[in-house]
Design an enzyme around this catalytic site. Sequence first.
Site, PDB file in Angstrom:
ATOM      1  N   LYS A 210       0.838  -1.218   0.000  1.00  0.00           N
ATOM      2  CA  LYS A 210       0.000   0.000   0.000  1.00  0.00           C
ATOM      3  C   LYS A 210       0.868   1.262   0.000  1.00  0.00           C
ATOM      4  O   LYS A 210       0.633   2.187  -0.751  1.00  0.00           O
ATOM      5  CB  LYS A 210      -0.939   0.028   1.219  1.00  0.00           C
ATOM      6  CG  LYS A 210      -1.903  -1.137   1.285  1.00  0.00           C
ATOM      7  CD  LYS A 210      -2.830  -1.026   2.470  1.00  0.00           C
ATOM      8  CE  LYS A 210      -2.149  -1.126   3.819  1.00  0.00           C
ATOM      9  NZ  LYS A 210      -1.491  -2.425   4.097  1.00  0.00           N
TER      10      LYS A 210
ATOM     11  N   ARG B 130     -10.387   0.676   8.528  1.00  0.00           N
ATOM     12  CA  ARG B 130      -9.851  -0.643   8.805  1.00  0.00           C
ATOM     13  C   ARG B 130     -10.917  -1.603   9.335  1.00  0.00           C
ATOM     14  O   ARG B 130     -10.629  -2.751   9.606  1.00  0.00           O
ATOM     15  CB  ARG B 130      -8.777  -0.498   9.861  1.00  0.00           C
ATOM     16  CG  ARG B 130      -7.769  -1.602   9.766  1.00  0.00           C
ATOM     17  CD  ARG B 130      -6.481  -1.173   9.830  1.00  0.00           C
ATOM     18  NE  ARG B 130      -5.329  -1.906   9.776  1.00  0.00           N
ATOM     19  CZ  ARG B 130      -4.229  -1.364   9.280  1.00  0.00           C
ATOM     20  NH1 ARG B 130      -4.244  -0.172   8.770  1.00  0.00           N
ATOM     21  NH2 ARG B 130      -3.127  -2.056   9.300  1.00  0.00           N
TER      22      ARG B 130
ATOM     23  N   ARG C 249      11.968  -5.468   5.221  1.00  0.00           N
ATOM     24  CA  ARG C 249      11.532  -4.066   5.136  1.00  0.00           C
ATOM     25  C   ARG C 249      12.322  -3.191   6.117  1.00  0.00           C
ATOM     26  O   ARG C 249      12.443  -3.511   7.293  1.00  0.00           O
ATOM     27  CB  ARG C 249      10.038  -3.953   5.444  1.00  0.00           C
ATOM     28  CG  ARG C 249       9.614  -2.502   5.627  1.00  0.00           C
ATOM     29  CD  ARG C 249       8.151  -2.259   5.513  1.00  0.00           C
ATOM     30  NE  ARG C 249       7.347  -3.059   6.419  1.00  0.00           N
ATOM     31  CZ  ARG C 249       6.026  -3.099   6.363  1.00  0.00           C
ATOM     32  NH1 ARG C 249       5.376  -2.416   5.447  1.00  0.00           N
ATOM     33  NH2 ARG C 249       5.355  -3.832   7.212  1.00  0.00           N
TER      34      ARG C 249
ATOM     35  N   ARG D  68      10.390  -2.166  11.784  1.00  0.00           N
ATOM     36  CA  ARG D  68       9.223  -1.943  12.635  1.00  0.00           C
ATOM     37  C   ARG D  68       9.078  -3.066  13.650  1.00  0.00           C
ATOM     38  O   ARG D  68       9.259  -4.231  13.323  1.00  0.00           O
ATOM     39  CB  ARG D  68       7.961  -1.853  11.750  1.00  0.00           C
ATOM     40  CG  ARG D  68       7.839  -0.524  11.068  1.00  0.00           C
ATOM     41  CD  ARG D  68       6.787  -0.489   9.980  1.00  0.00           C
ATOM     42  NE  ARG D  68       5.510  -1.116  10.295  1.00  0.00           N
ATOM     43  CZ  ARG D  68       4.469  -1.107   9.461  1.00  0.00           C
ATOM     44  NH1 ARG D  68       4.550  -0.489   8.287  1.00  0.00           N
ATOM     45  NH2 ARG D  68       3.345  -1.699   9.789  1.00  0.00           N
TER      46      ARG D  68
ATOM     47  N   ARG E 208      -1.248  -9.857  12.511  1.00  0.00           N
ATOM     48  CA  ARG E 208      -1.807  -8.762  11.703  1.00  0.00           C
ATOM     49  C   ARG E 208      -2.508  -9.319  10.465  1.00  0.00           C
ATOM     50  O   ARG E 208      -3.556  -8.811  10.059  1.00  0.00           O
ATOM     51  CB  ARG E 208      -0.684  -7.795  11.289  1.00  0.00           C
ATOM     52  CG  ARG E 208      -0.187  -6.942  12.444  1.00  0.00           C
ATOM     53  CD  ARG E 208       1.170  -6.321  12.156  1.00  0.00           C
ATOM     54  NE  ARG E 208       1.155  -5.438  10.994  1.00  0.00           N
ATOM     55  CZ  ARG E 208       2.232  -5.131  10.282  1.00  0.00           C
ATOM     56  NH1 ARG E 208       3.411  -5.639  10.575  1.00  0.00           N
ATOM     57  NH2 ARG E 208       2.142  -4.319   9.261  1.00  0.00           N
TER      58      ARG E 208
END
Length: 242
Positions: free
Chosen positions: A43, A117, A151, A184, A195
């Site tokens: 995203k 969400r 990431r 993160r 998640r």
Amino acid sequence: MRRSCDRNRPHNGHFAQSQQKSPIIMYTKIFRAVIIGAPGSGKGTISERIVKTFGFLHISSGDILRQNIIQNSDLGKKAKKYIDAGQLVPDDIVTQTMVGRITEVGNKSYILDGFPRNGAQAEILSARAQIDAVINLDIPHDVIISRVKNRWTHIPSGRVYNIGFNDPKVPGKDNKTGEPLTQREDDKPHVVAKRLQLYDELMGPVLAWYGERGLVTTFKGRETKEIWPRVERFLKDKVNMV
Ligand code: G5P
Ligand code: MG
């Protein structure tokens, strides 16, 4: 409190090509889109390209929350424990923040990332803003899990990197500021699994809600390089239609 990312550029319908490094699509009406996809589906990556190509603002709930965490603001203090555990931040906190940001942005084109969400957030958003399109990224979970491990994020701006996909020019440093990149907390494998599960539970009804209103277009694939040209074509057609 800093609430927008560096990726955001002011935009008000028309945008002069000379103000941007990359070509910008010219259009005349305000356009508002929501981008939906599982954690790590791309995203933020796709939104960054939309910002460069179309000049929309990128309003990311996750980026705003993470910026507040590093600033140690009241919002950041409240949000941290939920984010680190892979849980949703309570609706009242997030909706107040996002509605505030949307109001502040006013009559500009934007892409909403990470919000809404769940059904309650979608209802609140619909009372505040007319959404013209929902871009749904459908990426297999196995691809996501391997991406998230690599990431690296520049939290103050929300810029993301991935080893082997878009490496930073200097390892461990943000391309623009030279500041350190971090991983993160919620990218730890057990949190990512949580998640993804939460995403499947909560976003099905949200997609159905937008689907009933004829707003959802799904882009399925394993790599951004195959998805982005399709999103770009879709938006080029759309921005001139609304
Ligand atoms: P966020 O910040 O909204 P998520 O979980 O929805 O977080 P996330 O993790 O930010 O989404 P993304 O933006 O979909 O993922 O993906 P990305 O960062 O662009 O891409 C993932 C990685 O893959 C990057 O490293 C990128 O470079 C790389 N990549 C992209 N394309 C390719 C490719 O083709 N190949 C390869 N190899 N790599 C690629 O939410 C975080 C938390 O905040 C709270 C919740 O606690 C949430 O868990 N929160 C909310 N809580 C309640 N309500 C809300 N509305 C909330 N919003 C946020
Ligand atoms: Mg993101």
